[in-house]
Design a protein around this motif. Structure first.
Motif, mmCIF file in Angstrom:
data_model
loop_
_atom_site.group_PDB
_atom_site.id
_atom_site.type_symbol
_atom_site.label_atom_id
_atom_site.label_comp_id
_atom_site.label_asym_id
_atom_site.label_seq_id
_atom_site.Cartn_x
_atom_site.Cartn_y
_atom_site.Cartn_z
ATOM 1 N N GLY A 106 0.803 -1.159 -0.021
ATOM 2 C CA GLY A 106 -0.068 0.063 -0.170
ATOM 3 C C GLY A 106 0.657 1.221 -0.015
ATOM 4 N N GLY A 107 2.195 1.193 -0.207
ATOM 5 C CA GLY A 107 3.086 2.241 -0.263
ATOM 6 C C GLY A 107 3.055 2.953 -1.790
ATOM 7 N N GLU A 108 4.012 3.844 -1.802
ATOM 8 C CA GLU A 108 4.321 4.406 -3.114
ATOM 9 C C GLU A 108 5.826 4.397 -3.240
ATOM 10 O OE1 GLU A 108 2.570 6.514 -5.120
ATOM 11 O OE2 GLU A 108 0.576 5.846 -4.327
ATOM 12 N N PRO A 109 6.351 3.626 -4.454
ATOM 13 C CA PRO A 109 7.712 3.552 -4.528
ATOM 14 C C PRO A 109 8.428 4.655 -5.161
ATOM 15 C CG PRO A 109 6.726 2.439 -6.590
ATOM 16 C CD PRO A 109 5.458 2.897 -5.271
ATOM 17 N N ASP A 110 9.367 5.462 -4.537
ATOM 18 C CA ASP A 110 10.026 6.537 -4.825
ATOM 19 C C ASP A 110 10.883 6.401 -5.663
ATOM 20 O OD1 ASP A 110 10.961 9.068 -4.836
ATOM 21 O OD2 ASP A 110 11.031 9.406 -2.523
ATOM 22 N N PHE A 111 10.729 6.837 -7.050
ATOM 23 C CA PHE A 111 11.675 6.938 -7.835
ATOM 24 C C PHE A 111 12.346 8.335 -8.565
ATOM 25 C CE2 PHE A 111 9.537 2.723 -8.878
ATOM 26 C CZ PHE A 111 10.621 2.125 -9.412
ATOM 27 N N ASP A 112 11.904 9.166 -7.638
ATOM 28 C CA ASP A 112 12.269 10.397 -8.105
ATOM 29 C C ASP A 112 13.930 10.665 -7.760
ATOM 30 O OD1 ASP A 112 12.951 13.308 -7.832
ATOM 31 O OD2 ASP A 112 10.998 13.842 -6.462
ATOM 32 N N PRO A 113 14.447 10.946 -9.278
ATOM 33 C CA PRO A 113 15.754 11.063 -9.082
ATOM 34 C C PRO A 113 16.452 12.085 -8.063
ATOM 35 C CG PRO A 113 14.963 11.370 -11.194
ATOM 36 C CD PRO A 113 13.679 11.266 -10.130
ATOM 37 N N THR A 114 15.821 13.075 -7.581
ATOM 38 C CA THR A 114 16.372 13.994 -6.846
ATOM 39 C C THR A 114 16.605 13.520 -5.369
ATOM 40 O OG1 THR A 114 14.236 15.043 -6.371
ATOM 41 C CG2 THR A 114 15.468 16.057 -8.276
ATOM 42 N N HIS A 115 15.969 12.391 -5.096
ATOM 43 C CA HIS A 115 15.955 11.830 -3.715
ATOM 44 C C HIS A 115 16.841 10.713 -3.579
ATOM 45 C CE1 HIS A 115 11.484 13.366 -3.099
ATOM 46 N NE2 HIS A 115 12.471 14.250 -3.047
ATOM 47 N N LEU A 116 17.291 9.928 -4.850
ATOM 48 C CA LEU A 116 18.036 8.595 -4.753
ATOM 49 C C LEU A 116 19.189 8.803 -4.069
ATOM 50 C CD1 LEU A 116 17.723 7.474 -8.410
ATOM 51 C CD2 LEU A 116 16.251 6.845 -6.442
ATOM 52 N N LEU A 117 20.105 9.682 -4.480
ATOM 53 C CA LEU A 117 21.440 9.538 -3.373
ATOM 54 C C LEU A 117 21.153 9.871 -1.980
ATOM 55 C CD1 LEU A 117 23.667 11.341 -6.027
ATOM 56 C CD2 LEU A 117 23.822 8.876 -5.104
ATOM 57 N N ASP A 118 20.313 10.748 -1.675
ATOM 58 C CA ASP A 118 20.167 10.861 -0.248
ATOM 59 C C ASP A 118 19.485 9.982 0.447
ATOM 60 O OD1 ASP A 118 20.609 13.676 -0.421
ATOM 61 O OD2 ASP A 118 18.641 14.311 -0.621
ATOM 62 N N ARG A 119 18.877 8.821 -0.279
ATOM 63 C CA ARG A 119 18.435 7.515 0.455
ATOM 64 C C ARG A 119 19.042 6.471 0.134
ATOM 65 N NH1 ARG A 119 14.095 8.166 -2.695
ATOM 66 N NH2 ARG A 119 13.976 5.868 -2.903
ATOM 67 N N SER A 120 20.102 6.453 -0.695
ATOM 68 C CA SER A 120 20.827 5.516 -1.104
ATOM 69 C C SER A 120 21.853 4.979 0.014
ATOM 70 C CB SER A 120 21.515 5.394 -2.227
ATOM 71 O OG SER A 120 22.435 4.382 -2.690
ATOM 72 N N HIS A 121 22.056 3.808 0.310
ATOM 73 C CA HIS A 121 23.087 3.325 1.143
ATOM 74 C C HIS A 121 24.492 3.222 0.422
ATOM 75 C CE1 HIS A 121 20.092 2.333 4.223
ATOM 76 N NE2 HIS A 121 19.526 1.699 3.424
ATOM 77 N N ALA A 122 24.362 3.156 -0.849
ATOM 78 C CA ALA A 122 25.811 3.203 -1.522
ATOM 79 C C ALA A 122 25.894 4.321 -2.290
ATOM 80 C CB ALA A 122 25.606 1.797 -2.488
ATOM 81 N N SER A 123 27.087 4.502 -2.922
ATOM 82 C CA SER A 123 27.488 5.567 -3.430
ATOM 83 C C SER A 123 27.356 5.540 -5.044
ATOM 84 C CB SER A 123 28.837 6.224 -3.191
ATOM 85 O OG SER A 123 28.749 6.595 -1.841
ATOM 86 N N TYR A 124 27.334 6.607 -5.656
ATOM 87 C CA TYR A 124 27.618 6.605 -7.271
ATOM 88 C C TYR A 124 29.057 6.852 -7.501
ATOM 89 C CZ TYR A 124 27.348 7.814 -12.112
ATOM 90 O OH TYR A 124 27.397 7.868 -13.342
ATOM 91 N N ASP A 125 29.526 6.309 -8.417
ATOM 92 C CA ASP A 125 30.895 6.603 -8.492
ATOM 93 C C ASP A 125 31.359 6.910 -9.914
ATOM 94 O OD1 ASP A 125 33.871 5.482 -7.535
ATOM 95 O OD2 ASP A 125 33.716 4.411 -9.486
ATOM 96 N N GLU A 126 32.310 7.668 -10.126
ATOM 97 C CA GLU A 126 32.740 7.998 -11.717
ATOM 98 C C GLU A 126 34.289 7.846 -11.880
ATOM 99 O OE1 GLU A 126 31.822 12.436 -11.950
ATOM 100 O OE2 GLU A 126 29.685 11.710 -11.725
ATOM 101 N N SER A 127 34.721 6.473 -11.235
ATOM 102 C CA SER A 127 36.110 6.092 -11.660
ATOM 103 C C SER A 127 36.111 5.744 -12.997
ATOM 104 C CB SER A 127 36.139 4.569 -10.840
ATOM 105 O OG SER A 127 36.227 4.873 -9.365
ATOM 106 N N THR A 128 37.575 6.028 -13.527
ATOM 107 C CA THR A 128 37.930 6.176 -14.763
ATOM 108 C C THR A 128 38.893 4.697 -15.035
ATOM 109 O OG1 THR A 128 39.482 7.589 -14.699
ATOM 110 C CG2 THR A 128 37.194 8.387 -15.315
ATOM 111 N N GLU A 129 39.555 4.448 -13.991
ATOM 112 C CA GLU A 129 40.513 3.170 -13.857
ATOM 113 C C GLU A 129 39.823 2.003 -13.591
ATOM 114 O OE1 GLU A 129 43.047 0.544 -12.723
ATOM 115 O OE2 GLU A 129 42.144 1.590 -11.021
ATOM 116 N N LEU A 130 39.903 0.901 -14.273
ATOM 117 C CA LEU A 130 38.973 -0.422 -14.252
ATOM 118 C C LEU A 130 39.179 -0.857 -12.752
ATOM 119 C CD1 LEU A 130 37.490 -2.295 -15.898
ATOM 120 C CD2 LEU A 130 39.528 -3.452 -16.330
ATOM 121 N N GLN A 131 40.157 -0.853 -12.024
ATOM 122 C CA GLN A 131 40.500 -1.683 -10.771
ATOM 123 C C GLN A 131 39.670 -0.742 -9.789
ATOM 124 O OE1 GLN A 131 41.719 -4.662 -9.330
ATOM 125 N NE2 GLN A 131 41.163 -5.076 -11.603
#
Length: 186
Positions: A106-131
């Motif tokens: 009975g809830g509403e899934p929150d797909f709002d991109p402006t909220h994702l990083l605030d609620r996410s337990h993991a980080s986004y990453d922009e690494s350029t090196e494979l390892q």
């Protein structure tokens, strides 16, 4: 056993399982609640928040894996990039399952991109090196493993369906972490 079922002494003195008829009767009311019966009690809102935070985490992981898939380069990059894509698709499937469960509750899934990083337990990453990409994804998978373990423990028997779903997702996340660990140093 849920909070409404109980045990009673049988004629032979052993424990018997007895259903809570009052809770069963209450389940026949409030049909607009769908699968959510009164036995979900006060935990439904907490479960929905946990699930929406997990949804955000899965969506951020999809984005990170997709970026790494498209930007991976180096001698080992084709095979590792392929693994990143497999993981991105698995994380997307997790997000779908979580969103579906949120709606069932009975809830509403929150797909709002402006909220994702605030609620996410993991980080986004922009690494350029494979390892560095492999390490960033392994860190995120380990965070997911710990988060799902804690969620499973918190939910306990309050919501067996959500618990079972989270256990399935946890198993996938552990497998992802093992695969990424194997790619470290390649």
């Amino acid at each position: 056993m849920n909070a409404h079922a109980s045990t009673a002494k049988g004629a032979a003195g052993h424990q018997r399982l007895v259903l809570d008829e009052q809770a069963i009767g209450a389940a026949a009311k409030s049909l607009d609640e769908g699968a959510v019966t009164p036995s979900y009690g006060p935990w439904r809102d907490d479960v929905l928040k946990l699930l929406n935070d997990a949804l955000a985490t899965e969506l951020v992981c999809v984005l990170r894996y997709k970026r790494h898939y498209f930007t991976a380069n180096g001698v080992s990059s084709p095979k590792i990039a392929e693994e990143f894509l497999v993981h991105a698709n698995a994380e997307s499937g997790h997000a779908d399952r979580i969103a579906e469960r949120i709606v069932q509750l009975g809830g509403e899934p929150d797909f709002d991109p402006t909220h994702l990083l605030d609620r996410s337990h993991a980080s986004y990453d922009e690494s350029t090196e494979l390892q560095a990409m492999v390490r960033a994804n392994l860190v995120a998978e380990r965070i997911a493993v710990e988060t799902y373990r804690q969620m499973i423990a918190l939910i306990g028997d309050k919501d067996p369906t959500t618990r079972r779903m989270l256990k399935d997702i946890l198993s996938d996340e552990e497998e992802h972490a093992d695969e990424l660990k194997d790619w470290l140093g390649h």
